[in-house]
Design a protein around this motif. Structure first.
Motif, PDB file in Angstrom:
ATOM      1  N   ASP A 106       0.784  -1.114   0.047  1.00 14.26           N
ATOM      2  CA  ASP A 106      -0.425  -0.122   0.420  1.00 14.26           C
ATOM      3  C   ASP A 106       0.681   0.864   0.690  1.00 14.26           C
ATOM      4  O   ASP A 106       0.188   2.130  -0.322  1.00 14.26           O
ATOM      5  N   GLU A 107       1.901   1.265   0.475  1.00 16.07           N
ATOM      6  CA  GLU A 107       2.743   2.330   0.848  1.00 16.07           C
ATOM      7  C   GLU A 107       2.830   2.457  -0.262  1.00 16.07           C
ATOM      8  O   GLU A 107       3.877   3.850  -0.537  1.00 16.07           O
ATOM      9  N   ASP A 153       1.338   4.499  -3.061  1.00 18.31           N
ATOM     10  CA  ASP A 153       1.287   5.801  -2.364  1.00 18.31           C
ATOM     11  C   ASP A 153       2.378   7.001  -2.595  1.00 18.31           C
ATOM     12  O   ASP A 153       2.616   8.452  -2.872  1.00 18.31           O
TER      13      ASP A 153
END
Length: 58
Positions: free
Chosen positions: A31-32, A35
């Motif tokens: 997820d990071e 982003d």
């Protein structure tokens, strides 16, 4: 993982952004990474009219 997301760790491990190391990239979650990629590649993210298109005040 999506195919375009699978290449992000390699891209950023080989050439980490300023302030990060290859180890930081390897420790990021699925997820990071997207982003971080979004914020690194967004044009003028903090401009007052970022994301506003075709809006007029009369």
């Amino acid at each position: 993982m999506k195919p375009d997301i699978e290449e992000l760790p390699k891209r950023y491990t080989d050439n980490p952004p300023e302030g990060l190391t290859s180890k930081d990239i390897r420790n990021m979650s699925e997820d990071e990474l997207p982003d971080m990629d979004y914020f690194l590649n967004e044009d003028d993210l903090f401009a007052d009219e970022a994301g506003v298109k075709g809006f007029c005040i009369f």
